[in-house]
Design a protein around this motif. Structure first.
Motif, PDB file in Angstrom:
ATOM      1  N   UNK A 243      28.919  55.572  -6.997  1.00 16.15           N
ATOM      2  CA  UNK A 243      28.565  55.093  -5.659  1.00 16.15           C
ATOM      3  C   UNK A 243      27.106  54.690  -5.542  1.00 16.15           C
ATOM      4  N   UNK A 244      26.219  55.399  -6.247  1.00 19.37           N
ATOM      5  CA  UNK A 244      24.811  55.012  -6.152  1.00 19.37           C
ATOM      6  C   UNK A 244      24.590  53.628  -6.753  1.00 19.37           C
ATOM      7  N   UNK A 245      25.168  53.358  -7.925  1.00 20.86           N
ATOM      8  CA  UNK A 245      25.031  52.027  -8.518  1.00 20.86           C
ATOM      9  C   UNK A 245      25.641  50.961  -7.608  1.00 20.86           C
ATOM     10  N   UNK A 246      26.748  51.300  -6.967  1.00 20.52           N
ATOM     11  CA  UNK A 246      27.388  50.356  -6.049  1.00 20.52           C
ATOM     12  C   UNK A 246      26.477  50.042  -4.872  1.00 20.52           C
ATOM     13  N   UNK A 247      25.961  51.085  -4.236  1.00 18.22           N
ATOM     14  CA  UNK A 247      25.111  50.883  -3.068  1.00 18.22           C
ATOM     15  C   UNK A 247      23.818  50.161  -3.442  1.00 18.22           C
ATOM     16  N   UNK A 248      23.201  50.579  -4.546  1.00 19.87           N
ATOM     17  CA  UNK A 248      21.930  49.954  -4.930  1.00 19.87           C
ATOM     18  C   UNK A 248      22.134  48.490  -5.300  1.00 19.87           C
TER      19      UNK A 248
END
Length: 447
Positions: free
Chosen positions: A140-145
């Motif tokens: 999710x962090x890679x997605x959001x960033x």
């Protein structure tokens, strides 16, 4: 049993990637077609290779650094740079036909592809529960960033050059790199810091939600270009219009319609969120009353991994389902803004000044109503008077004008851009504004 676990770890990474990609695709994006998505996945794969080569190449250089510095320089910086580079290369070619929603989706998909490949790779190196924890949180962090980077990269490309036009992207990149570094540091150090990881996800998620709303209320770039406008120009004009609407309503004693910040919550989302919030409560009973049973059902799991995966992570997913798309775009597009501070403006060279006003300033410029039609792209001067202090002969260039011939009822105006950023003016204006809003808040509380 071991073979089954070996298969389950990369499968968890792929499933998490699909979940977050599909989650946002269905929530926000109608899409440009399958080719657009395939290209985004392909660019994400290339970004993964670039980041991996970078990390391997510089690994020995930072071996003696502090763990947090290593987390930033060996992980966060290469990965965020690789994603940003590939997103930039694609959007630079498509900036004329893409809107901010496209850039968000492209960045999200690049981030999903990056996170999926990275976590499949790590799944063969980590034990089962650490691997599941990493897949469930880094994806999710890679997605959001990726989505945040896509938004700010295209916003920069579609903004008028000059006056630090790339500052917003630089700040967003710095924010994401430090946040990513903190995530890496907490994950590698383990201990109580692991329990802080969902907070990092929540911060990046809320940031993404705010810029999604901005993307929804911004006109397509092709429409703006038909009027010779850029995204930053449109932002200044739109803010003036919303302030001006309040002034007109206040002068005519019209009632100002209240626009809610949040959309109505659907029953389906409410049920899903309640269910997800209930999982931590159920698991809490195990943790408090029969902790010895946890390793029996979940072999080799530590207490912190159990808390993070089965108590904090379901709560995070409940928050995700509860908040996604909850912000109301109409609040940001149509809500009338009360003017916090009038700015007295004199436009034109000495002896030819035209008195006017402005409601807001940015480092790029301002919009002001004018009677005399300015000559576009010809440098002139402007003076400001704010709270007892004058700022004289600031160079500006009119870059867009709003005049209608044979329409006397139309209020004409022009958009002015600073030739150089007037830092003194901007600093004073913000100091006065903060002071005024503080007084207003005190009066509202104690009157």
């Amino acid at each position: 049993m071991y073979d089954w676990l070996v298969f389950l770890k990369p499968a968890a990474a792929v499933l998490a990637a699909w979940f977050y990609w599909d989650f946002y695709r269905k929530t926000y994006y109608s899409g440009q077609g399958r080719i657009f998505t395939i290209l985004a996945f392909f660019y994400g794969m290339i970004a993964t290779g670039i980041a991996l080569a970078w990390e391997i190449g510089v690994f020995d250089l930072f071996e003696s650094y502090h763990p947090f510095q290593q987390a930033v320089l060996l992980g966060a910086l290469p990965e965020e740079t690789a994603k940003a580079l590939l997103i930039y290369l694609f959007l630079k070619k498509e900036k004329g036909s893409s809107n901010l929603a496209d850039s968000l989706y492209f960045g999200l998909t690049v981030g999903v592809a990056f996170g999926c490949i990275e976590n499949v790779f790590y799944s063969f190196q980590l034990d089962f529960w650490p691997g599941i924890l990493r897949s469930g949180t880094s994806l999710p962090f890679h997605t959001f960033s990726g989505g945040i980077l896509g938004f700010f990269i295209l916003k920069t490309l579609q903004s008028r050059k000059g006056n630090l036009s790339g500052l917003d992207f630089c700040l967003s990149f710095l924010f994401l790199t430090l946040l990513h570094g903190l995530y890496n540091f907490l994950l590698l150090e383990g201990g109580l810091g692991t329990a802080m990881i969902p907070l990092i996800l929540g911060l990046s998620f809320l940031t993404l939600e705010l810029i999604v709303v901005q993307a929804e209320v911004t006109l397509p770039f092709e429409v703006l270009q038909s009027e010779n406008l850029y995204l930053d120009d449109y932002a200044m004009i739109r803010k003036f219009s919303r302030y001006d609407a309040w002034l007109r309503a206040a002068q005519s004693n019209e009632s100002i319609q209240s626009i809610p910040l949040l959309r109505d919550l659907s029953l389906e989302r409410a049920i899903i969120s309640v269910f997800l919030f209930g999982i931590p409560l159920f698991c809490l009973n195990f943790y408090l009353f029969v902790p010895a049973q946890i390793p029996y059902y979940l072999e080799n799991i530590s207490s912190l991994e159990f808390i993070t995966l089965f108590m904090e992570y379901p709560a995070w997913l409940g928050f995700l389902f509860l908040v996604r798309g909850l912000l109301n775009p109409s609040f940001f597009r149509e809500r009338i803004l009360k003017i916090p501070l009038f700015l007295s403006v004199n436009l034109g060279a000495e002896g030819e000044e035209e008195p006017s006003l402005a409601y807001s300033l940015s480092r790029k410029g301002f919009y002001s109503p004018v009677i005399r039609e300015p000559e576009l792209n010809r440098e002139t001067f402007v003076s400001f008077y704010i709270a007892g202090k004058s700022f004289e002969k600031i160079k500006v260039v009119p870059i867009w004008k709003n005049f209608r011939e044979n329409d006397p009822s139309h209020e004409s105006g022009a958009l002015y851009r600073f030739s150089q950023i007037p830092w003194g003016l901007l600093t004073w204006r913000w100091l006065v504004r903060i002071k005024q809003q503080y007084r207003n808040a005190v009066e509202a509380v104690f009157r």
